[in-house]
Enzyme design. Structure first.
Site, PDB file in Angstrom:
ATOM      1  N   ILE A  51       0.320  18.440  -8.074  1.00 53.31           N
ATOM      2  CA  ILE A  51       0.560  17.443  -9.113  1.00 53.31           C
ATOM      3  C   ILE A  51       0.086  18.022 -10.441  1.00 53.31           C
ATOM      4  CG2 ILE A  51      -0.101  15.144  -9.917  1.00 53.31           C
ATOM      5  CD1 ILE A  51      -0.721  14.619  -6.824  1.00 53.31           C
ATOM      6  N   LYS A  52       0.927  17.879 -11.457  1.00 56.47           N
ATOM      7  CA  LYS A  52       0.532  18.318 -12.791  1.00 56.47           C
ATOM      8  C   LYS A  52       0.479  17.101 -13.694  1.00 56.47           C
ATOM      9  CE  LYS A  52       1.749  21.251 -16.690  1.00 56.47           C
ATOM     10  NZ  LYS A  52       2.878  21.844 -17.404  1.00 56.47           N
ATOM     11  N   VAL A  53      -0.668  16.902 -14.333  1.00 61.41           N
ATOM     12  CA  VAL A  53      -0.853  15.817 -15.284  1.00 61.41           C
ATOM     13  C   VAL A  53      -1.538  16.362 -16.532  1.00 61.41           C
ATOM     14  CG1 VAL A  53      -0.944  13.941 -13.576  1.00 61.41           C
ATOM     15  CG2 VAL A  53      -3.048  15.155 -14.187  1.00 61.41           C
TER      16      VAL A  53
END
Length: 180
Positions: A77-79
């Site tokens: 996940i990239k945030v």
């Protein structure tokens, strides 16, 4: 598979008008990818709808974006790094009642990682706008200290002279190895 890829990537904009269509599209792609052994990477970038500009990086919103990505089946996940702003009034009450620490970036990173199935998903954080070396390295140390898996620092490295960029990348590796 024909290209030799090991993963698929997809961008989701929680809060946008097209959020539910994006979710359905990702679910279909993820199911197919997983059926042939490919990992799924999901960029989860809240925006649109009733979110304020500050809300796009608010700790409650970023934590929820990581949770959504986890629930949709993302492996990675990239945030964006979360700010200490809390967007939702109801969430603010919970943060205060539960004494959830959002005072430092490392505490906010830990909260976001916890939101991703209690750290059972890899969470990487975008690098954002170009920064000075010390500011960037401090941010990376706080991401590491909060349990983040990595930092995406393209523009912060590739907009420097090659020698300086290589030295910076070496330092980043040492930080994540716990040697700097």
């Amino acid at each position: 598979l024909k290209l030799g890829c090991s993963a698929i990537g997809f961008t989701l904009y929680p809060g946008s008008d097209d959020e539910f269509e994006m979710i359905e599209e990702f679910q279909e792609l993820a199911e197919e990818a997983k059926s042939v052994g490919l990992a799924c990477v999901l960029w989860s970038y809240p925006r649109g709808g009733a979110l304020s500009k500050d809300g796009e990086t608010a700790v409650d919103v970023i934590a929820y974006a990581a949770q959504i990505a986890s629930q949709l089946g993302a492996h990675i996940i990239k945030v964006k790094p979360p700010s200490d702003h809390i967007e939702q009034a109801e969430a603010k009450k919970i943060y205060e009642e539960q004494k959830i620490d959002v005072s430092t970036l490392s505490a906010r990173i830990a909260h976001v990682v916890q939101s991703a199935f209690n750290g059972r998903r890899m969470v990487v954080f975008s690098g954002g706008a170009a920064k000075g070396t010390e500011g960037l390295l401090d941010e990376i140390r706080q991401i590491r200290d909060g349990g983040g898996t990595g930092s995406i620092i393209g523009r912060n490295s590739f907009q420097r002279p090659k020698e300086e960029a290589m030295e910076l990348l070496g330092t980043v590796i040492k930080i994540y190895q716990g040697k700097a």
